[in-house]
Design an enzyme around this catalytic site. Structure first.
Site, PDB file in Angstrom:
ATOM      1  N   THR A 143       0.853  -1.248   0.122  1.00  0.00           N
ATOM      2  CA  THR A 143       0.156   0.072   0.057  1.00  0.00           C
ATOM      3  C   THR A 143       1.077   1.223  -0.008  1.00  0.00           C
ATOM      4  OG1 THR A 143      -0.120  -0.208   2.421  1.00  0.00           O
ATOM      5  CG2 THR A 143      -2.083  -1.147   1.366  1.00  0.00           C
TER       6      THR A 143
ATOM      7  N   CYS B 219       7.573   1.802   6.156  1.00  0.00           N
ATOM      8  CA  CYS B 219       6.266   2.285   6.729  1.00  0.00           C
ATOM      9  C   CYS B 219       6.263   3.469   7.283  1.00  0.00           C
ATOM     10  CB  CYS B 219       6.103   1.090   8.161  1.00  0.00           C
ATOM     11  SG  CYS B 219       5.636  -0.557   7.474  1.00  0.00           S
TER      12      CYS B 219
ATOM     13  N   PHE C 130       2.321  -5.623  12.964  1.00  0.00           N
ATOM     14  CA  PHE C 130       3.176  -4.561  13.507  1.00  0.00           C
ATOM     15  C   PHE C 130       4.543  -5.140  13.729  1.00  0.00           C
ATOM     16  CE2 PHE C 130      -1.266  -4.240  15.614  1.00  0.00           C
ATOM     17  CZ  PHE C 130      -1.357  -2.777  15.548  1.00  0.00           C
TER      18      PHE C 130
ATOM     19  N   GLY D  15      13.061   6.270   8.288  1.00  0.00           N
ATOM     20  CA  GLY D  15      12.863   5.974   7.013  1.00  0.00           C
ATOM     21  C   GLY D  15      11.828   4.692   6.781  1.00  0.00           C
TER      22      GLY D  15
HETATM   23  N1  LIG Z   1       7.503  -4.260   5.781  1.00  0.00           N
HETATM   24  C1  LIG Z   1       7.035  -3.905   6.745  1.00  0.00           C
HETATM   25  O1  LIG Z   1       7.948  -4.076   7.772  1.00  0.00           O
HETATM   26  C2  LIG Z   1       5.588  -3.817   7.294  1.00  0.00           C
HETATM   27  C3  LIG Z   1       5.342  -3.974   8.650  1.00  0.00           C
HETATM   28  C4  LIG Z   1       4.075  -3.838   9.059  1.00  0.00           C
HETATM   29  C5  LIG Z   1       2.993  -3.656   7.935  1.00  0.00           C
HETATM   30  N2  LIG Z   1       3.242  -3.670   6.715  1.00  0.00           N
HETATM   31  C6  LIG Z   1       2.263  -3.396   5.578  1.00  0.00           C
HETATM   32  O2  LIG Z   1       2.171  -4.447   5.042  1.00  0.00           O
HETATM   33  C7  LIG Z   1       1.718  -4.299   3.466  1.00  0.00           C
HETATM   34  C8  LIG Z   1       2.876  -5.102   2.631  1.00  0.00           C
HETATM   35  O3  LIG Z   1       4.045  -4.459   2.970  1.00  0.00           O
HETATM   36  P1  LIG Z   1       5.164  -5.378   2.185  1.00  0.00           P
HETATM   37  O4  LIG Z   1       6.463  -4.682   2.809  1.00  0.00           O
HETATM   38  O5  LIG Z   1       5.133  -6.803   2.497  1.00  0.00           O
HETATM   39  O6  LIG Z   1       5.086  -5.244   0.660  1.00  0.00           O
HETATM   40  P2  LIG Z   1       6.050  -5.648  -0.451  1.00  0.00           P
HETATM   41  O7  LIG Z   1       6.075  -4.820  -1.598  1.00  0.00           O
HETATM   42  O8  LIG Z   1       7.187  -6.311  -0.006  1.00  0.00           O
HETATM   43  O9  LIG Z   1       5.321  -6.841  -0.874  1.00  0.00           O
HETATM   44  C9  LIG Z   1       3.855  -7.130  -1.557  1.00  0.00           C
HETATM   45  C10 LIG Z   1       3.847  -8.254  -2.285  1.00  0.00           C
HETATM   46  O10 LIG Z   1       2.496  -8.269  -2.753  1.00  0.00           O
HETATM   47  C11 LIG Z   1       2.691  -8.936  -4.310  1.00  0.00           C
HETATM   48  N3  LIG Z   1       1.297  -8.402  -4.776  1.00  0.00           N
HETATM   49  C12 LIG Z   1       0.557  -7.249  -4.967  1.00  0.00           C
HETATM   50  N4  LIG Z   1      -0.628  -7.585  -5.627  1.00  0.00           N
HETATM   51  C13 LIG Z   1      -0.696  -9.020  -5.552  1.00  0.00           C
HETATM   52  C14 LIG Z   1      -1.874  -9.664  -6.002  1.00  0.00           C
HETATM   53  N5  LIG Z   1      -3.166  -9.152  -6.646  1.00  0.00           N
HETATM   54  N6  LIG Z   1      -1.739 -10.943  -5.933  1.00  0.00           N
HETATM   55  C15 LIG Z   1      -0.833 -11.743  -5.416  1.00  0.00           C
HETATM   56  N7  LIG Z   1       0.259 -10.964  -5.031  1.00  0.00           N
HETATM   57  C16 LIG Z   1       0.140  -9.481  -4.902  1.00  0.00           C
HETATM   58  C17 LIG Z   1       3.626  -8.032  -4.906  1.00  0.00           C
HETATM   59  O11 LIG Z   1       4.096  -8.883  -5.798  1.00  0.00           O
HETATM   60  C18 LIG Z   1       4.914  -8.179  -3.615  1.00  0.00           C
HETATM   61  O12 LIG Z   1       5.471  -9.146  -3.785  1.00  0.00           O
HETATM   62  C19 LIG Z   1       1.818  -2.995   3.515  1.00  0.00           C
HETATM   63  O13 LIG Z   1       0.520  -2.390   3.585  1.00  0.00           O
HETATM   64  C20 LIG Z   1       2.636  -2.207   4.466  1.00  0.00           C
HETATM   65  O14 LIG Z   1       2.362  -0.964   4.917  1.00  0.00           O
HETATM   66  C21 LIG Z   1       4.671  -3.733   6.446  1.00  0.00           C
END
Ligand SMILES: NC(=O)c1ccc[n+]([C@@H]2O[C@H](COP(=O)([O-])OP(=O)(O)OC[C@H]3O[C@@H](n4cnc5c(N)ncnc54)[C@H](O)[C@@H]3O)[C@@H](O)[C@H]2O)c1
Length: 436
Positions: free
Chosen positions: A86, A263, A152, A260
């Protein structure tokens, strides 16, 4: 219990792997076929400590499966988690929900039998209801409930965070959905982890409020560090002095070059937009974003000043990722600081233990094979990320490799007295500059 995890990035992969460790059968789906092929072959596409062990053990046990086909994963699933990205929407900073809504359409097409659809991605208030509308419109016949279950975990300690969270937050409206979510997290119930059931809107807001609060705490201590320098106080002692107060707590009181990562930057901006749209503007969050953005540039200026200008000089940089123990470069302070130094004429030699592959795509710099290699012939060294291996550098060797013994430490990992004794000019945050 059968679980589908849509999106296999940092959150989807860690959550999927840990839920399979709980004993559930989890199918992790990703659109990127190379990612899925790598995972099937036992290769982990990201760096996260111990994730490889958890993935391989559960994949071997047949509980963790990787798929590109969403339909195969969703059919017969008891719970379908949406864990897609997102990011900030270009132009206005609202959370871009394109991936979430696309996933909702695809889930709708594949649903068979009752399932709980869970938004695990960080999504603005109201998103769960919008996902519900999308699915109902596409499949009026489908039997499902919605839940919000924000994540989280922290990159770098994601496995421990998932196994032993401070709390689990679940927003849902029906007892049937609550039952399914209780079953998903049953092993944590046994550990007496607090599990907070709320409305969906509340659950969505808790995630943003938590991130904005932590970002505020970081920004507060960063400002205190600047004030300490002006008035001759020591920020480490100030942080300890306030952190020992139980009402404040000692975590997130380490000054640095500005927050940075994947998130805080995007989530603070998205919360600000939500608050403005709702007619309840958040001036605190607005100030935090502005102060943090300005800080990254001011850190670059601090480096330029410490070097007496960087024109035609070589700056060694240790650490490029936004924090240690991850390869994640999203919104890392290095992405602002390094180009600024280059625009002032600096040549950069950098080393990061895990971030080199990502950094190579984003920065035009020389990436070195280790810390000492980066230091060779440089006019000084800057510590940008506090990887453990930078905490105990052989200072004699460092001095021998640099043209002059200058260290700018934007993470305060050395003691000024120790650096002065070792013959360094040492510039850190919120403490007096040490000289030999
Ligand atoms: N990274 C963190 O530390 C963290 C912590 C808490 C919450 N979040 C939240 O979790 C969510 C994911 O973050 P992330 O860092 O894992 O993202 P990311 O970009 O690493 O991973 C997202 C994955 O989703 C896949 N994807 C997108 N659309 C798809 C679909 N329709 N079908 C199948 N796969 C699909 C993408 O190819 C990608 O591999 C975000 O909303 C983020 O804000 C992240």
């Amino acid at each position: 219990m059968r679980i589908a995890m849509i999106g296999t990035g940092y959150v989807g992969l860690v959550s999927g792997a840990c839920l399979s460790e709980f004993g559930h059968t989890v199918v992790c789906v990703d659109k990127e076929s190379e990612k899925v092929a790598a995972l099937r072959a036992g290769r982990i596409p990201i760096f996260e400590p111990r994730l490889d062990e958890v993935v391989s053990a559960n994949a071997r046990a047949g509980r963790l499966i990787f798929e590109t086909d969403i339909a195969a994963a969703v059919q017969n699933a008891d719970a379908v988690f949406i864990a897609v990205g997102t990011p900030s929407r270009r132009g206005d900073g609202h959370a871009d929900l394109t991936y979430v809504y696309n996933a909702a359409e695809e889930i709708a097409a594949a649903l068979s039998g009752y399932a709980v659809i869970v938004t695990k991605s960080t999504v603005p208030v109201g998103t769960s209801r919008e996902v519900e509308r999308i699915i109902r419109r596409a499949r009026p016949d489908a039997e499902f409930d919605m839940a919000s279950n924000p994540e989280f975990l922290r990159e770098g300690s994601a496995i421990d965070d998932f196994r032993r969270p401070d709390r689990v937050v679940v927003g849902c409206d029906t007892e049937r959905a609550r039952e399914v979510m209780r079953e998903v997290y049953r092993p944590l119930y046994l550990n007496e982890t607090p599990i907070l059931f709320t409305s969906r809107e509340t659950s969505e807001l808790i995630k943003y409020a938590a991130n904005a609060f932590l970002a505020t705490k970081i920004t507060f201590i960063n400002e205190m560090a600047d004030l300490c320098e002006k008035v001759g106080a020591d920020v480490q002692d100030v942080a300890r002095g306030i952190g020992l107060d139980g009402r404040i707590g000692s975590k997130f009181l380490h000054p640095g070059p500005g927050f940075g990562g994947s998130c805080f930057p995007k989530d603070t901006v998205a919360l600000l937009k939500t608050a403005q749209d709702a007619g309840a503007p958040s001036r605190i969050v607005e100030a935090v974003i502005g102060v943090n953005d300005a800080r990254k540039l001011s850190m670059a200026d601090r480096i330029v000043k410490a070097f007496g200008g960087v024109e035609k000089k070589t700056v060694a940089i240790l650490g490029l990722t936004f924090k240690p123990n991850t390869d994640d470069m999203r919104d890392a302070p290095s992405l602002v600081i390094v180009p600024h130094l280059q625009s002032k004429g600096a040549t950069i030699r950098a080393f990061d233990p895990q971030g080199a592959k990502e950094a190579h795509k984003l920065l035009n710099i020389e990436l070195c094979r280790d810390a000492y290699d980066a230091l060779e012939g440089a006019d000084g060294v800057v510590i940008l990320t506090e990887w453990n291996e930078f905490r105990a550098l052989d200072l004699g060797r460092v001095k021998g490799l640099l043209k002059q013994p200058l260290m700018v430490d934007l993470r305060n990992i050395y003691r000024p007295s120790q650096m002065a004794d070792s013959g360094f000019t040492y510039v850190s945050l919120g403490r007096a500059t040490a000289t030999p």
